[in-house]
Motif scaffolding. Structure first.
Motif, mmCIF file in Angstrom:
data_model
loop_
_atom_site.group_PDB
_atom_site.id
_atom_site.type_symbol
_atom_site.label_atom_id
_atom_site.label_comp_id
_atom_site.label_asym_id
_atom_site.label_seq_id
_atom_site.Cartn_x
_atom_site.Cartn_y
_atom_site.Cartn_z
ATOM 1 N N LYS A 9 -6.282 -24.974 -20.643
ATOM 2 C CA LYS A 9 -5.249 -24.213 -21.348
ATOM 3 C C LYS A 9 -5.806 -23.750 -22.684
ATOM 4 C CE LYS A 9 -1.191 -26.554 -19.444
ATOM 5 N NZ LYS A 9 0.005 -27.351 -19.764
ATOM 6 N N GLY A 10 -5.034 -22.976 -23.375
ATOM 7 C CA GLY A 10 -5.446 -22.517 -24.691
ATOM 8 C C GLY A 10 -6.310 -21.272 -24.636
ATOM 9 N N PRO A 11 -6.937 -20.961 -25.758
ATOM 10 C CA PRO A 11 -7.712 -19.728 -25.874
ATOM 11 C C PRO A 11 -8.814 -19.613 -24.825
ATOM 12 C CG PRO A 11 -7.450 -20.762 -28.008
ATOM 13 C CD PRO A 11 -6.919 -21.725 -27.002
ATOM 14 N N TRP A 12 -9.035 -18.390 -24.409
ATOM 15 C CA TRP A 12 -10.070 -18.125 -23.416
ATOM 16 C C TRP A 12 -11.427 -17.990 -24.099
ATOM 17 C CZ3 TRP A 12 -9.812 -16.403 -18.017
ATOM 18 C CH2 TRP A 12 -8.570 -16.690 -17.441
ATOM 19 N N THR A 13 -12.455 -18.467 -23.412
ATOM 20 C CA THR A 13 -13.816 -18.318 -23.935
ATOM 21 C C THR A 13 -14.407 -17.009 -23.413
ATOM 22 O OG1 THR A 13 -14.843 -19.419 -22.045
ATOM 23 C CG2 THR A 13 -14.107 -20.814 -23.881
ATOM 24 N N ALA A 14 -15.512 -16.600 -24.007
ATOM 25 C CA ALA A 14 -16.186 -15.372 -23.569
ATOM 26 C C ALA A 14 -16.674 -15.522 -22.129
ATOM 27 C CB ALA A 14 -17.349 -15.073 -24.509
ATOM 28 N N GLU A 15 -17.090 -16.735 -21.788
ATOM 29 C CA GLU A 15 -17.577 -16.965 -20.421
ATOM 30 C C GLU A 15 -16.442 -16.795 -19.420
ATOM 31 O OE1 GLU A 15 -20.345 -19.025 -23.149
ATOM 32 O OE2 GLU A 15 -18.200 -18.839 -23.005
ATOM 33 N N GLU A 16 -15.307 -17.344 -19.756
ATOM 34 C CA GLU A 16 -14.156 -17.214 -18.859
ATOM 35 C C GLU A 16 -13.754 -15.750 -18.707
ATOM 36 O OE1 GLU A 16 -11.437 -21.173 -19.209
ATOM 37 O OE2 GLU A 16 -11.619 -19.969 -21.011
ATOM 38 N N ASP A 17 -13.748 -15.051 -19.832
ATOM 39 C CA ASP A 17 -13.416 -13.623 -19.782
ATOM 40 C C ASP A 17 -14.367 -12.868 -18.853
ATOM 41 O OD1 ASP A 17 -11.242 -13.788 -21.437
ATOM 42 O OD2 ASP A 17 -12.311 -13.174 -23.250
ATOM 43 N N ALA A 18 -15.649 -13.190 -18.999
ATOM 44 C CA ALA A 18 -16.652 -12.492 -18.192
ATOM 45 C C ALA A 18 -16.453 -12.805 -16.711
ATOM 46 C CB ALA A 18 -18.051 -12.907 -18.653
ATOM 47 N N LEU A 19 -16.190 -14.065 -16.425
ATOM 48 C CA LEU A 19 -15.969 -14.451 -15.028
ATOM 49 C C LEU A 19 -14.782 -13.707 -14.433
ATOM 50 C CD1 LEU A 19 -16.511 -18.342 -15.082
ATOM 51 C CD2 LEU A 19 -17.821 -16.671 -13.750
ATOM 52 N N LEU A 20 -13.708 -13.701 -15.190
ATOM 53 C CA LEU A 20 -12.492 -13.057 -14.684
ATOM 54 C C LEU A 20 -12.679 -11.546 -14.545
ATOM 55 C CD1 LEU A 20 -9.542 -13.145 -13.841
ATOM 56 C CD2 LEU A 20 -8.892 -13.117 -16.254
#
Length: 291
Positions: A28-39
């Motif tokens: 939960k909480g703020p998204w990381t750059a890695e998560e953004d890239a994956l999504l």
DNA sequence: AATTCCGCCAACCGCAGGTTC
DNA sequence: TGAACCTGCGGTTGGCGGAAT
């Protein structure tokens, strides 16, 4: 069982297609750059929808809801960033008069803006002004102030910023609908509803129907007759009292809101709702309350 | 310079309606 | 037909950053 095992077991089983969201080890909480890239990468390849599946397939330890929200509110490539333009602010006021807190509906008419963004704008800017005026944001008085004071000022500022300043000598009730600013969703003064299943509703019931300031006059359009939902609202024209009826006496067409500093000390001239506020609003509200 | 206050906004939560099995 | 699941919506909240003290 760790997260990956849960994912695998759900994915591999026949019933996994509709597997429940995993509640253990969910980030939960703020998204990381890695998560953004994956999504972003996953959506780019496979497209939107099936968000729970997206979360699993992309290897994200997020719920489907969280993925959807992140995509819609932040990662979508067609998002607009930055401050709301005058046109957008005007449109929000207009549409909120019609639909109330139907943010997703309002967002449809502001391309690149999210319902969340519009909702936040309303809560932080408009409700702040309502608080400043010491009235309820859903009250008739506040709505009338919006319609009869702020929205005309928006129109005037839009005209001014477009270099179309022409010293008005008459109240706005004399202005043709064609003279309206062209904003997204508005064509020649017509607010076009492209969704035939969801025609434009009547203005919120919190605005009394017998108000002399009745704002929108709706009339069926040719599109409607052909099955394409569409309605027009006209400012100061058409049947009935018209949008500006009863408002012109409060209207100060000669006041150039783009240059002055108002009596409340608010700097005027910025492209914002706050910049349109002045003491006249309080006076207008007072008159409304006395009625 | 440190602390407090406040506004903004991203993200979460609960609910309702729709879809699938 | 009903249960399980998915999606979307609107309300709410917590954290961050800038302004004020």
């Amino acid at each position: 069982m760790d997260f990956d095992q849960v994912m695998r077991s759900q994915f591999d089983s026949p019933s996994s297609v509709r597997a429940q969201e995993v509640t253990t080890d969910v980030r939960k909480g703020p998204w990381t750059a890695e998560e953004d890239a994956l999504l972003a990468n996953h959506v780019k390849i496979h497209g939107e929808g099936r968000w729970n599946l997206v979360a699993r397939q992309a290897g994200l330890k997020r719920t489907g809801k969280s993925c959807r929200l992140r995509w819609l509110n932040y990662l979508r490539p067609d998002l607009r960033r930055g401050n709301m333009t005058l046109e957008e602010q005007l449109l929000i006021l207009e549409l909120h008069c019609r639909w109330g807190n139907r943010w997703s509906k309002i967002a449809q008419y502001l391309p690149g803006r999210t319902d969340n963004e519009i909702k936040n704008y309303w809560r932080t800017r408009v409700q702040k002004l309502a608080k400043h005026l010491k009235c309820d944001v859903n009250s008739k008085q506040f709505r009338d102030t919006m319609r009869c004071v702020w929205m005309p000022r928006f129109v005037e500022q839009i005209r001014a910023s477009a270099g179309q300043i022409r010293a008005p000598t008459q109240g706005p009730s004399d202005r043709p609908a064609e003279d309206l600013p062209q904003t997204h969703g508005i064509r020649s003064g017509c607010l076009v509803d492209d969704d035939p299943r969801d025609p434009l509703p009547e203005p919120s019931s919190s605005v009394s129907s017998n108000s002399s300031n009745a704002q929108f006059s709706s009339s069926p359009s040719p599109n409607q007759a052909s099955g394409i939902g569409s309605e027009c609202f006209e400012l100061g024209s058409g049947d009935g009292p018209g949008y500006w009826a009863g408002c012109s006496e409060w209207w100060r067409p000669g006041v150039d809101a783009g240059e002055q500093e108002d009596s409340s000390g608010c700097l005027v001239g910025e492209d914002s709702l706050e910049s349109l506020w002045n003491e006249e609003d309080a006076w207008f509200l007072q008159q409304q309350l006395l009625e």
